[in-house]
Design an enzyme around this catalytic site. Structure first.
Site, mmCIF file in Angstrom:
data_model
loop_
_atom_site.group_PDB
_atom_site.id
_atom_site.type_symbol
_atom_site.label_atom_id
_atom_site.label_comp_id
_atom_site.label_asym_id
_atom_site.label_seq_id
_atom_site.Cartn_x
_atom_site.Cartn_y
_atom_site.Cartn_z
ATOM 1 N N LYS A 233 0.869 -1.218 0.085
ATOM 2 C CA LYS A 233 0.073 0.023 0.088
ATOM 3 C C LYS A 233 0.803 1.321 -0.178
ATOM 4 O O LYS A 233 0.686 2.091 -0.794
ATOM 5 C CB LYS A 233 -0.740 -0.207 1.233
ATOM 6 N N GLU B 87 10.698 -4.599 4.505
ATOM 7 C CA GLU B 87 10.564 -6.097 4.150
ATOM 8 C C GLU B 87 10.296 -6.285 2.782
ATOM 9 O O GLU B 87 11.080 -6.992 1.918
ATOM 10 C CB GLU B 87 9.620 -6.914 4.844
ATOM 11 N N GLY C 228 -4.775 -1.846 5.243
ATOM 12 C CA GLY C 228 -3.950 -2.905 4.593
ATOM 13 C C GLY C 228 -4.819 -4.052 4.947
ATOM 14 O O GLY C 228 -4.887 -5.199 3.970
ATOM 15 N N ARG C 229 -5.210 -4.446 5.968
ATOM 16 C CA ARG C 229 -5.784 -5.673 6.534
ATOM 17 C C ARG C 229 -7.099 -5.981 5.892
ATOM 18 O O ARG C 229 -7.820 -6.977 6.178
ATOM 19 C CB ARG C 229 -5.759 -5.745 7.872
ATOM 20 N N GLU D 55 -4.864 -6.662 14.681
ATOM 21 C CA GLU D 55 -4.218 -5.409 14.457
ATOM 22 C C GLU D 55 -5.122 -4.378 14.604
ATOM 23 O O GLU D 55 -4.938 -3.263 14.815
ATOM 24 C CB GLU D 55 -3.734 -5.503 13.061
ATOM 25 N N HIS E 277 -4.999 -33.240 18.089
ATOM 26 C CA HIS E 277 -3.813 -33.960 18.501
ATOM 27 C C HIS E 277 -2.782 -33.285 19.060
ATOM 28 O O HIS E 277 -1.813 -33.592 19.159
ATOM 29 C CB HIS E 277 -3.630 -35.028 17.204
ATOM 30 N N LYS F 4 9.195 -0.946 13.976
ATOM 31 C CA LYS F 4 9.984 -0.484 12.661
ATOM 32 C C LYS F 4 10.929 0.269 12.964
ATOM 33 O O LYS F 4 12.275 0.382 12.199
ATOM 34 C CB LYS F 4 8.861 0.155 11.762
HETATM 35 O O1 F6P Z 1 2.108 -4.428 9.938
HETATM 36 C C1 F6P Z 1 1.641 -2.914 9.732
HETATM 37 C C2 F6P Z 1 1.227 -2.584 8.240
HETATM 38 O O2 F6P Z 1 0.981 -1.435 8.053
HETATM 39 C C3 F6P Z 1 -0.274 -3.319 7.975
HETATM 40 O O3 F6P Z 1 -1.190 -2.847 8.245
HETATM 41 C C4 F6P Z 1 -0.012 -3.650 6.452
HETATM 42 O O4 F6P Z 1 -0.733 -4.535 6.005
HETATM 43 C C5 F6P Z 1 1.523 -3.941 6.353
HETATM 44 O O5 F6P Z 1 2.058 -3.183 7.272
HETATM 45 C C6 F6P Z 1 2.032 -3.848 4.976
HETATM 46 O O6 F6P Z 1 2.074 -2.447 4.605
HETATM 47 P P1 F6P Z 1 2.254 -2.055 2.959
HETATM 48 O O7 F6P Z 1 1.110 -2.770 2.227
HETATM 49 O O8 F6P Z 1 2.142 -0.855 3.014
HETATM 50 O O9 F6P Z 1 3.643 -2.564 2.596
#
Ligand code: F6P
Length: 547
Positions: A208, A214, A270-271, A356, A387, A511
């Site tokens: 987003k 990452e 995002g979620r 979240e 199990h 972060k």
């Molecule tokens: O974990 C925090 C967060 O902002 C989530 O809400 C989001 O889904 C994720 O990082 C990834 O963010 P982006 O889509 O901006 O890379």
């Protein structure tokens, strides 16, 4: 200063406390008094049959919970969400994942602009691209067909498509390979691409913000891998990289052609984003028609949530049951236990959605909450869990409400032998619901001739509440319905708790600190103000690294 009363001072809250203090009848007692609750406590939403009869509630409990929902204006906030009001107040944003699955002719405005045409324009662009990849019309730099699709993203830019890809495996183009890379551990990308041919591989960079470390790190490494495999020709990137983002500028800076960008908007959390462009990998996997069926499934439950009366409103009921357990019966966690191999990533997806969203400890007015908010959500497919950790649910000391999710029919492509296993799978679901609810009394154990000293060990207290969600089959539409049901359940709880379910400031601190600590690991740089414990860990890491 806000004049919203603190939740725990509301008379509807204290009424629930008083009700709790009168004692909660056990499930054997509740069913003996009213066997009809097996039918009365069932709500149908779309193709889902949601059975909440095995909960530690009476009609009075439910009525009191609904009074709390009224007092906290859950439906008022719901209507504001659907209208596109900026209910994510800490970020000043509308919350409109429901617009992502609205029909073409719907009108939903943000700042006076109808966003539905934009949503459908992107869906159409995605459909066109997905068809070209699926048919082989979109080729790689060397003219070879794309056979592998690698989604690079994390959190909401990974969990949704990764979960739904697994859930809908039976509907996917089996001739294509799909992989999902999220972890900044280089092993993730390594394992994802080690057996792939770069000439046949498409990377979908899903972010987003397009700033998530990452994702950008993995995408940069993926580009190097691609270029190394294709003779270093920069222009190869255009045929092998597309982006899903709200941030055109950063996408361009990364070197992805804006024509190869699929857009979404800041009013999509995002979620809550996998119905947006973030679903591109899934759309390539299942095809645009199946993707649209899934969106229709979401929309059916949106409409249910928007219009069903309180007493038959499934997300409202499930949300309120969670409030009952978390706030009045001291439950700390909630288990989601699907009896479907295809839902192996379902609970992991819900962890982000729920934890979240509702892992908050100040209310919308910034006051510390004096009540429990979101539960720890956990679980894996049911029979495997039986199990492993079900022992603790059955005979441990904790109250763990659980959802049991199952389907009447296995997927069509299973062989007859494998289809025949389905009744056994579902027998396990029903048996667990029964055992959890009704347990086994000491007298029942004795009647089986069990020696007296073993009786306590073999007795099951019961009264472990479950919701059983059944549908005929796990189709794209049913998956959409299930996810929307949980989205709105989480919404209801956030509304009752008076928290902002749509921000995630809690993720930020880690972060920022990771960025500060990294130079200490790579270059041994001094990090001013590093606490003694972390400094010692960093030193130990550097020593070990050099051995
Ligand atoms: O974990 C925090 C967060 O902002 C989530 O809400 C989001 O889904 C994720 O990082 C990834 O963010 P982006 O889509 O901006 O890379």
């Amino acid at each position: 200063m806000s004049d919203t009363p603190l939740l725990t001072r509301r008379p509807q809250w204290t009424a629930l406390e008083d009700h709790r203090a009168q004692g909660v009848p056990g499930l054997r007692e509740l069913f003996a008094a009213d066997p009809a609750r097996a039918e009365r406590y069932v709500v149908r939403v779309g193709d889902l049959r949601v059975d909440y009869s095995k909960h530690l509630v009476t009609d009075e409990t439910l009525a009191l919970l609904q009074e709390l929902a009224e007092a906290t204006d859950v439906f008022g906030l719901r209507d504001a969400m659907f209208r596109g009001e900026k209910i994510n107040t800490t970020e000043g944003r509308a919350v409109l994942h429901t617009a992502l699955r609205a029909p073409r002719d719907a009108v939903i405005e943000v700042d006076g602009e109808n966003v539905v045409p934009k949503v459908h324009a992107v869906l159409d662009k995605m459909a066109d691209f997905a068809e070209r990849v699926r048919s082989g019309a979109w080729t790689g730099h060397t003219g070879q067909r794309i056979r592998n699709v690698v989604n690079i993203g994390i959190g909401g830019s990974d969990l949704g498509p990764a979960m739904a890809y697994e859930a809908l495996r039976a509907y996917t183009a089996r001739e294509l390979t799909f992989r999902f890379v999220s972890n900044v551990d280089g092993a993730d990308l390594h394992e994802a691409v080690r057996d792939l041919d770069p000439a046949e591989t498409l990377f979908i960079v899903a972010s987003k913000t397009f700033t998530t470390i990452e994702t950008i790190t993995n995408a940069t490494s993926a580009r190097s891998w691609l270029l190394a495999g294709l003779g270093g020709e920069e222009k190869a990137v255009a045929k092998h990289f597309v982006a899903l983002s709200t941030n055109a500028e950063k996408v361009t800076d990364f070197g992805i052609d804006p024509d190869n960008m699929f857009e979404f908007w800041d009013w999509v959390g995002g979620r809550y984003s996998y119905d947006s462009a973030i679903g591109l990998s899934l759309m390539i996997a299942i095809g645009p028609d199946r993707f649209r069926e899934m969106l229709d499934g979401f929309h059916r439950v949106d409409e249910h949530f928007r219009t069903a009366p309180a007493e038959a409103n499934a997300p409202l009921l499930l949300g309120l049951l969670g409030v009952w357990y978390g706030n009045f019966l001291d439950a700390q966690s909630h288990a989601v236990l699907p009896y479907s191999h295809y839902l192996s990533k379902f609970t992991a997806y819900l962890q982000q959605l729920d934890m979240e969203s509702n892992g908050k400890s100040v209310d919308r007015e910034g006051r510390g909450v004096e009540w429990q908010t979101g539960p720890v959500v956990w679980g894996t497919p049911g029979t495997n869990g039986q199990h492993a950790y079900y022992q603790l649910i059955h005979q441990g000391t904790k109250l763990i409400p659980a959802d049991l999710i199952g389907f009447a029919r296995p997927v069509a492509e299973l062989s007859d032998d494998l289809k025949a296993q389905h009744d056994l799978l579902m027998a396990n679901l029903f048996a667990q619901g029964q055992a959890l609810a009704f347990g086994k009394t000491a007298d029942e154990v004795r009647a089986e001739g069990v020696p007296e000293e073993q009786v306590p060990h073999r007795t099951f207290r019961g009264n472990h509440p479950t919701t059983t969600i059944l549908a005929a089959e796990l189709t794209p539409s049913v998956l959409g319905q299930l996810i929307a049901l949980y989205e709105h359940k989480v919404f209801v709880q956030g509304a009752v708790w008076n928290i902002d379910s749509f921000d995630q400031w809690g993720v930020e601190l880690g972060k920022v600190l990771a960025k500060r600590v990294e130079p200490a690991l790579t270059e041994g740089a001094d990090v001013p103000g590093l606490d003694a414990s972390t400094a010692a860990l960093v030193a130990a890491y550097r020593d070990l690294k050099e051995v």
